[in-house]
Motif scaffolding. Structure first.
Motif, PDB file in Angstrom:
ATOM      1  N   ALA A 105       0.821  -1.209   0.000  1.00 21.53           N
ATOM      2  CA  ALA A 105       0.000   0.000   0.000  1.00 21.53           C
ATOM      3  C   ALA A 105       0.857   1.262   0.000  1.00 21.53           C
ATOM      4  CB  ALA A 105      -0.929   0.000   1.210  1.00 21.53           C
ATOM      5  N   ARG A 106       2.068   1.197   0.591  1.00 17.57           N
ATOM      6  CA  ARG A 106       2.817   2.425   0.838  1.00 17.57           C
ATOM      7  C   ARG A 106       4.035   2.648  -0.048  1.00 17.57           C
ATOM      8  NH1 ARG A 106      -0.965   4.718   2.651  1.00 17.57           N
ATOM      9  NH2 ARG A 106      -1.248   5.378   4.799  1.00 17.57           N
ATOM     10  N   TYR A 107       4.536   1.601  -0.680  1.00 21.55           N
ATOM     11  CA  TYR A 107       5.758   1.785  -1.477  1.00 21.55           C
ATOM     12  C   TYR A 107       5.515   1.369  -2.915  1.00 21.55           C
ATOM     13  CZ  TYR A 107       7.596   1.875   3.227  1.00 21.55           C
ATOM     14  OH  TYR A 107       7.799   2.182   4.542  1.00 21.55           O
ATOM     15  N   PRO A 177      -4.840   8.270   5.913  1.00 26.59           N
ATOM     16  CA  PRO A 177      -4.136   9.461   5.415  1.00 26.59           C
ATOM     17  C   PRO A 177      -2.632   9.331   5.672  1.00 26.59           C
ATOM     18  CG  PRO A 177      -5.324   9.939   7.443  1.00 26.59           C
ATOM     19  CD  PRO A 177      -5.721   8.567   7.024  1.00 26.59           C
ATOM     20  N   GLN A 178      -1.843   9.863   4.736  1.00 30.22           N
ATOM     21  CA  GLN A 178      -0.393   9.682   4.859  1.00 30.22           C
ATOM     22  C   GLN A 178       0.294  10.818   5.602  1.00 30.22           C
ATOM     23  OE1 GLN A 178       1.927   8.142   1.842  1.00 30.22           O
ATOM     24  NE2 GLN A 178       0.290   7.231   0.637  1.00 30.22           N
ATOM     25  N   ALA A 179      -0.466  11.878   5.912  1.00 33.29           N
ATOM     26  CA  ALA A 179       0.164  13.087   6.459  1.00 33.29           C
ATOM     27  C   ALA A 179       0.985  12.799   7.711  1.00 33.29           C
ATOM     28  CB  ALA A 179      -0.916  14.122   6.760  1.00 33.29           C
ATOM     29  N   LEU A 180       0.393  12.005   8.602  1.00 36.11           N
ATOM     30  CA  LEU A 180       1.061  11.703   9.865  1.00 36.11           C
ATOM     31  C   LEU A 180       2.379  10.977   9.629  1.00 36.11           C
ATOM     32  CD1 LEU A 180      -0.078  12.539  12.527  1.00 36.11           C
ATOM     33  CD2 LEU A 180      -0.882  10.208  12.907  1.00 36.11           C
ATOM     34  N   GLU A 181       2.317  10.020   8.693  1.00 38.40           N
ATOM     35  CA  GLU A 181       3.523   9.252   8.386  1.00 38.40           C
ATOM     36  C   GLU A 181       4.596  10.153   7.794  1.00 38.40           C
ATOM     37  OE1 GLU A 181       2.465   5.742   6.125  1.00 38.40           O
ATOM     38  OE2 GLU A 181       0.575   5.664   7.213  1.00 38.40           O
ATOM     39  N   GLU A 182       4.165  11.089   6.911  1.00 38.65           N
ATOM     40  CA  GLU A 182       5.125  11.998   6.288  1.00 38.65           C
ATOM     41  C   GLU A 182       5.835  12.835   7.345  1.00 38.65           C
ATOM     42  OE1 GLU A 182       6.151  11.928   3.396  1.00 38.65           O
ATOM     43  OE2 GLU A 182       4.657  10.607   2.493  1.00 38.65           O
ATOM     44  N   SER A 183       5.050  13.363   8.296  1.00 45.44           N
ATOM     45  CA  SER A 183       5.680  14.241   9.279  1.00 45.44           C
ATOM     46  C   SER A 183       6.612  13.442  10.186  1.00 45.44           C
ATOM     47  CB  SER A 183       4.622  14.996  10.090  1.00 45.44           C
ATOM     48  OG  SER A 183       3.843  14.089  10.817  1.00 45.44           O
ATOM     49  N   ALA A 184       6.236  12.194  10.493  1.00 43.30           N
ATOM     50  CA  ALA A 184       7.126  11.362  11.299  1.00 43.30           C
ATOM     51  C   ALA A 184       8.424  11.104  10.543  1.00 43.30           C
ATOM     52  CB  ALA A 184       6.441  10.041  11.631  1.00 43.30           C
ATOM     53  N   ARG A 185       8.288  10.945   9.217  1.00 42.40           N
ATOM     54  CA  ARG A 185       9.464  10.683   8.390  1.00 42.40           C
ATOM     55  C   ARG A 185      10.402  11.887   8.424  1.00 42.40           C
ATOM     56  NH1 ARG A 185       6.796   8.225   3.907  1.00 42.40           N
ATOM     57  NH2 ARG A 185       6.774   6.331   5.168  1.00 42.40           N
ATOM     58  N   ALA A 196       5.060   0.641  13.047  1.00 40.89           N
ATOM     59  CA  ALA A 196       4.659   0.123  14.350  1.00 40.89           C
ATOM     60  C   ALA A 196       3.881   1.148  15.165  1.00 40.89           C
ATOM     61  CB  ALA A 196       5.890  -0.347  15.131  1.00 40.89           C
ATOM     62  N   SER A 197       4.299   2.422  15.112  1.00 39.58           N
ATOM     63  CA  SER A 197       3.667   3.354  16.048  1.00 39.58           C
ATOM     64  C   SER A 197       2.591   4.224  15.402  1.00 39.58           C
ATOM     65  CB  SER A 197       4.725   4.217  16.737  1.00 39.58           C
ATOM     66  OG  SER A 197       5.530   4.839  15.761  1.00 39.58           O
ATOM     67  N   ILE A 198       2.523   4.273  14.072  1.00 45.14           N
ATOM     68  CA  ILE A 198       1.459   5.068  13.444  1.00 45.14           C
ATOM     69  C   ILE A 198       0.476   4.190  12.688  1.00 45.14           C
ATOM     70  CG2 ILE A 198       0.930   6.897  11.789  1.00 45.14           C
ATOM     71  CD1 ILE A 198       3.629   8.111  12.464  1.00 45.14           C
ATOM     72  N   ALA A 199       0.992   3.327  11.813  1.00 44.10           N
ATOM     73  CA  ALA A 199       0.088   2.548  10.957  1.00 44.10           C
ATOM     74  C   ALA A 199      -0.707   1.515  11.753  1.00 44.10           C
ATOM     75  CB  ALA A 199       0.886   1.881   9.844  1.00 44.10           C
TER      76      ALA A 199
END
Lengths: 301, 281
Positions: A105-107, A177-185, A196-199
């Motif tokens: 889903a993500r890559y 939504p991917q926003a959270l993952e982007e900011s963590a990145r 582990a901690s967001i998805a």
């Protein structure tokens, strides 16, 4: 008045309502007929079974069938084996298929289409075209009859119907939504940590759905389970498949009195005992079953 | 460029474990079974001994095993009968459950219930008791004997296991229901303003929306029926595996013939339905 009885566009009146309920209840009766038959028959005494007058309402609630079926199935042990053999592989299967679903889903990477094709292939190929080499290898390694024989494939994402779970997780992660993952990145979190901690926390519903489906499917699977657990602890459905033989060992036909011979009522009690655990689980967790597909968005597209 | 590379590394990182599993538990056994099917296989104390026999196992399956051929033919016919029954039933129930009725949640729970309890041995017990027949239907109606031979078996199966077939519709009902709920309400309103009746709206709006899920459901139904432990072909292959004569090599060939027939069925049904889906009913 007419409007009230027949209704109008967008709102059903009383008569269509009644007609719909009648049809649904009739279909529901046919649909559940085998279950009703099972419940009623399992409570019949030997005399009720023979009596032509007793069809739907037994003269007494006769629990003797259940007592004997519990003994014949070796209920405690078989229940334990079934629970172990459905819960452990399901947990591992959910863990691994969620990794796959997330990766897809993500890559974007070359070969993604091929991976999907292989996943579809695992869904379609009959277990008959793969079980023999596995069985032989397990025998060589002394794993035949050990729970590991079912746990190992699940731990590598090749458990029972794993393709469906990959799809469920893929759809669940894709809709987040991917926003959270982007900011963590941007904050420098590693990909595994983001997973582990967001998805995972945001996709808990998908995990529950995957687990409940996986547990009932493993519970009811008997082909591979029967072959791989040969000589090991038999699960409930496997015990049910051997019910007649097991019964005659405990209650030899020549020795026991005619009323204790194997009859439909005992067989139906055994069947009932078999479906009772998944049934209880279903009624407790039913919304995770029936709302699941809408929630995860599994449809045609 | 660097980003693409990163994506690939992480992508394969997440998928990797599954790929290893696929190689070990799906691909290797599949290839190995194919190899067995071309050999006479003897189980020895330490492992197995293979003796190459070419296509002999396949020749025996297709030309010298009337029982297997008979089972495969009836499997094909039964599947072709069962799939439309399941699909039509699932669509009907989904349409009912999509209506604004009080208590439809309870009905939804009811119609999904068999998915939770359908296992081979449970089904075998119920069929043995005659509990899966349509209630009130004669066991062996006279008109059955009038039908041509091959069809007779399939129709007899439909009658004997009618409720059992319906029990395979649980997941499909939910998939249809999810698709129905995704249809834009506005479409129906627009159609009504243009003067379309509810009947026309059903054919022009509802049914086309169910075309894609129908393909998915048909595939799901065929695969579920074909993998079911009580399927006679599956049981026959199982028996053959442990039989002294032929044994593993022969059973492997049977499994691949079965796989082939199943794949053809899938292809046939999926292509037919996909064409229908593309035409928009």
């Amino acid at each position: 008045m007419r409007k009230y009885l027949l209704g109008n566009r967008g709102r059903l009146g009383l008569l269509p309502h009644l007609a719909l309920y009648a049809v649904l209840i009739a279909i529901g009766f046919v649909y559940l007929y085998p279950l009703l038959y099972m419940v009623v028959t399992s409570l019949k005494s030997p005399l009720d079974l023979l009596s032509p007058l007793v069809e739907w309402v037994p003269t007494e609630l006769y629990w003797g069938n259940y007592a004997r079926a519990v003994r014949v199935l070796g209920y405690g042990r078989a229940l334990g084996a079934s629970a172990l053999m459905s819960i452990v592989p399901s947990l591992l299967q959910a863990a691994v298929t969620s990794l796959v679903g997330y990766g897809l889903a993500r890559y974007r990477f070359r070969g993604r289409a091929l991976v999907w094709l292989l996943i579809l292939l695992t869904f379609i190929i009959p277990p008959q075209t793969t079980f023999i080499p596995l069985m032989l290898r397990y025998r060589e390694l002394g794993l035949l009859g050990s729970p590991l024989a079912l746990i190992l494939p699940a731990a590598l994402g090749q458990g029972y119907r794993s393709a469906i779970f990959v799809l469920i997780f893929y759809l669940a992660f894709r809709s987040l939504p991917q926003a959270l993952e982007e900011s963590a990145r941007l904050d420098g979190a590693s990909e595994l940590r983001i997973f582990a901690s967001i998805a995972i926390p945001s996709a808990l519903a998908a995990y529950i759905v995957a687990l409940v489906f996986s547990v009932v499917w493993y519970w009811n699977e008997t082909f591979l389970t029967g072959i791989f657990l040969e000589g090991g602890a038999a699960t409930l459905p496997l015990r049910l498949a051997q019910f007649a033989q097991a019964y005659e060992r405990l209650y030899p036909p020549g020795v026991v009195n005619p009323f204790e011979r194997l009859n439909e009522a005992v067989r139906m009690s055994g069947t009932m005992l078999n479906i009772l655990p998944p049934l209880v689980m279903y009624f407790i967790l039913q919304r995770w079953f029936v709302e699941s597909l809408e929630r995860t968005g599994v449809t045609g597209e | 460029m660097k980003l693409r590379w990163r994506q690939a590394v992480y992508g394969y990182g997440f998928v990797g474990l599954w790929l290893v599993g696929f190689a070990l538990f799906s691909l290797w056994p599949l290839v190995e079974t194919l190899r067995y099917s071309l050999h006479a296989v003897t189980v020895t104390a330490t492992g197995i001994a293979l003796e190459f026999v070419g296509a002999a196992n396949y020749a025996r399956a297709l030309a010298a095993d009337p029982r297997f051929i008979e089972l495969v033919i009836s499997y094909t016919l039964e599947t072709l009968v069962a799939v439309p029954v399941v699909l039509v039933f699932a669509i009907t129930i989904a349409l009912f459950l999509n209506l604004p009725l009080a208590g439809r949640g309870a009905f939804r729970t009811l119609f999904f219930l068999p998915v939770v309890i359908t296992s081979g041995p449970v089904m075998r017990e119920l069929v043995a008791q005659g509990a899966t027949r349509l209630p009130g239907l004669a066991a062996d109606p006279a008109w059955l004997a009038q039908l041509p031979g091959a069809l007779q078996g399939a129709i007899a199966y439909l009658l004997e296991a009618f409720v059992l077939i319906l029990w395979f519709s649980g997941v499909q009902i939910l998939i249809y229901l999810a698709s129905l709920q995704k249809i834009d309400r506005g479409l129906y309103e627009a159609a009504a303003i243009d003067g379309a009746s509810a009947w026309e709206a059903f054919w022009k709006i509802t049914l086309p929306a169910l075309a894609a899920p129908t393909v998915v459901n048909a595939i799901y139904t065929i695969v579920t029926l074909s993998h079911f432990a009580e399927n006679p072909v599956v049981r026959y292959i199982y028996e053959r595996t442990y039989a002294l004569q032929g044994g593993i090599g022969y059973a492997s060939a049977l499994a691949f013939v079965y796989f082939g027939v199943m794949a053809l069925l899938l292809l046939l049904v999926a292509l037919t339905l996909a064409r229908w889906a593309q035409r928009g009913v």
